[in-house]
Design a protein around this motif. Structure first.
Motif, PDB file in Angstrom:
ATOM      1  N   LEU A 130      -4.582   1.040   2.720  1.00 42.49           N
ATOM      2  CA  LEU A 130      -4.929  -0.084   3.184  1.00 42.49           C
ATOM      3  C   LEU A 130      -5.973  -1.066   2.621  1.00 42.49           C
ATOM      4  O   LEU A 130      -6.076  -2.009   3.116  1.00 42.49           O
ATOM      5  CB  LEU A 130      -5.407  -0.012   4.889  1.00 42.49           C
ATOM      6  N   GLU A 159      -1.056  -4.672  13.350  1.00 43.24           N
ATOM      7  CA  GLU A 159      -1.661  -5.711  12.621  1.00 43.24           C
ATOM      8  C   GLU A 159      -0.608  -6.517  11.958  1.00 43.24           C
ATOM      9  O   GLU A 159      -0.874  -7.536  11.295  1.00 43.24           O
ATOM     10  CB  GLU A 159      -2.490  -4.891  11.733  1.00 43.24           C
ATOM     11  N   VAL A 182       6.033  -1.097   7.873  1.00 39.41           N
ATOM     12  CA  VAL A 182       5.860   0.373   7.612  1.00 39.41           C
ATOM     13  C   VAL A 182       7.116   0.957   7.218  1.00 39.41           C
ATOM     14  O   VAL A 182       8.107   0.938   7.733  1.00 39.41           O
ATOM     15  CB  VAL A 182       5.105   1.150   8.417  1.00 39.41           C
ATOM     16  N   VAL A 214      -1.328   0.123  12.268  1.00 41.60           N
ATOM     17  CA  VAL A 214      -0.996  -0.678  11.260  1.00 41.60           C
ATOM     18  C   VAL A 214       0.281  -1.691  11.541  1.00 41.60           C
ATOM     19  O   VAL A 214       0.105  -2.868  11.046  1.00 41.60           O
ATOM     20  CB  VAL A 214      -0.368   0.153   9.892  1.00 41.60           C
ATOM     21  N   ARG A 238       1.630  -5.525   9.952  1.00 37.75           N
ATOM     22  CA  ARG A 238       2.406  -5.132   8.710  1.00 37.75           C
ATOM     23  C   ARG A 238       3.719  -4.240   8.945  1.00 37.75           C
ATOM     24  O   ARG A 238       4.117  -3.897  10.047  1.00 37.75           O
ATOM     25  CB  ARG A 238       1.379  -4.102   8.398  1.00 37.75           C
ATOM     26  N   LEU A 271     -13.458  -0.201   7.599  1.00 35.73           N
ATOM     27  CA  LEU A 271     -12.031   0.673   7.446  1.00 35.73           C
ATOM     28  C   LEU A 271     -11.942   2.087   7.596  1.00 35.73           C
ATOM     29  O   LEU A 271     -11.010   2.332   8.323  1.00 35.73           O
ATOM     30  CB  LEU A 271     -11.634   0.342   5.796  1.00 35.73           C
ATOM     31  N   VAL A 329       3.423  -1.118   3.871  1.00 33.32           N
ATOM     32  CA  VAL A 329       2.862   0.330   3.824  1.00 33.32           C
ATOM     33  C   VAL A 329       4.101   1.194   3.454  1.00 33.32           C
ATOM     34  O   VAL A 329       4.783   1.375   4.387  1.00 33.32           O
ATOM     35  CB  VAL A 329       1.786   0.432   4.708  1.00 33.32           C
ATOM     36  N   GLY A 338       0.853  -1.215   0.094  1.00 26.92           N
ATOM     37  CA  GLY A 338       0.088  -0.034   0.012  1.00 26.92           C
ATOM     38  C   GLY A 338       0.842   1.133   0.078  1.00 26.92           C
ATOM     39  O   GLY A 338       1.830   1.208   0.638  1.00 26.92           O
ATOM     40  N   GLU A 378      -5.216  -4.853   1.827  1.00 25.15           N
ATOM     41  CA  GLU A 378      -4.574  -5.298   2.920  1.00 25.15           C
ATOM     42  C   GLU A 378      -3.397  -5.672   2.704  1.00 25.15           C
ATOM     43  O   GLU A 378      -2.804  -6.878   3.110  1.00 25.15           O
ATOM     44  CB  GLU A 378      -5.450  -6.763   3.237  1.00 25.15           C
ATOM     45  N   MET A 403      -4.525   7.144   4.217  1.00 23.85           N
ATOM     46  CA  MET A 403      -4.129   6.013   4.844  1.00 23.85           C
ATOM     47  C   MET A 403      -5.341   4.694   4.557  1.00 23.85           C
ATOM     48  O   MET A 403      -4.899   3.666   4.345  1.00 23.85           O
ATOM     49  CB  MET A 403      -4.138   6.210   6.404  1.00 23.85           C
TER      50      MET A 403
END
Length: 309
Positions: free
Chosen positions: A147, A181, A185, A178, A183, A116, A154, A79, A150, A143
């Motif tokens: 996302l 979860e 960044v 984020v 993910r 979301l 990011v 993302g 998914e 943002m």
């Protein structure tokens, strides 16, 4: 597991290397802040990792895939929130998210889209046109769009530029969410306090090269000292006298800064500094920050106009 790995990454424009043999590793599930002055090569490096620019030399792998040859396998797993993101003026946040989901073949339901938008704090504003959103709300919408697929990774390019302090902290909370979860960044920012607050690891770029890297606290301890003694207004004369006493120091504007890493050193160093002949207007201590590291490592290079090893 590495989310990003580059080895000897180069991007050249004629004789200029905008990215100069960059070795970068970013752990999966972390927040990594890429810092540097304007023209350091941050955007170029990130755009190579996003698949927007082609590399000139070296290798770059994103989520295990070679970006030069296999980026099709990565595109749906990332993302992106670009610095210049602007939503479609006439669409509402809800319409924007639903439209974006179709671009990614996700076909979100209205319930999914509302969920979301709720996660980024826009549920109460989801029916307004983007024209009526504040700057902070537009970044939150950006943002949400980042996302939609998914993503596992990011990219956030200057996500809080131009926002007021309250809006900045709202975005910080989203970034932390984020990461919670699972993910990864990759954050570029000019706000060093932002990097210090959010990042697990930091890389500082200058002229396309990585001149420092590591967790913020480690960088501060290694390069700036955990505490700084400030001699206000001591100037260059004060710096020369402090250094003549064998005490490491540096000049910032007209103040002399003395880093102290070991708390047991504080009292004897303060005693020696109090006995200086050079006059100064103030003497106090403060905690070192990532900004001190940045100014020490990059500021002098910018003033001299050369990259020192």
């Amino acid at each position: 597991m590495l989310a990003i790995e580059t080895r000897g990454l180069v991007k050249s424009y004629g004789p200029l290397n905008a990215v100069d043999h960059l070795d970068l590793t970013i752990a999966a599930g972390s927040i990594y802040a890429l810092l540097g002055p304007n023209g350091a090569g941050k955007t170029t490096a990130v755009e190579i990792l996003e698949g927007i620019r082609t590399l000139t030399g070296g290798t770059a792998r994103v989520l295990g895939q070679d970006v030069a040859n296999d980026y099709g396998r990565v595109r749906s797993r990332i993302g992106v929130l670009p610095q210049d993101f602007e939503p479609f003026d006439r669409l509402s946040p809800l319409e924007t998210v639903l439209y974006w989901s179709r671009l990614f073949d996700r076909r979100l339901t209205r319930t999914d889209a509302v969920r979301l938008l709720d996660a980024v704090g826009l549920k109460e504003r989801m029916g307004l046109s983007a024209l009526r959103l504040s700057g902070g709300e537009k970044r939150k919408l950006g943002m949400a769009i980042a996302l939609v697929p998914e993503p596992e990774l990011v990219f956030l390019d200057e996500p809080t530029t131009g926002l007021d302090p309250a809006a900045r902290r709202d975005v910080w909370q989203l970034v932390r969410g984020v990461r919670r979860e699972g993910r990864t960044v990759l954050l570029t920012t000019h706000y060093l306090d932002e990097a210090e607050q959010l990042a697990d690891d930091v890389g500082i770029l200058y002229r396309g090269r990585l001149v420092a890297k590591g967790p913020p606290e480690d960088l501060i301890a290694r390069n700036a000292g955990r505490t700084l003694i400030v001699l206000g207004g001591a100037g260059e004369a004060g710096l020369r006298e402090v250094e003549s006493e064998g005490i490491p120091a540096r000049l910032e504007r007209d103040d002399v800064l003395v880093p102290v890493s070991d708390p047991t050193e504080m009292k004897p160093v303060l005693g020696r500094l109090a006995a200086l002949r050079t006059p100064f207007t103030d003497m106090y201590t403060r905690r070192s920050s990532l900004e001190d590291v940045f100014l020490q490592m990059v500021g002098s290079r910018m003033e001299e106009g050369v990259l020192q090893a």
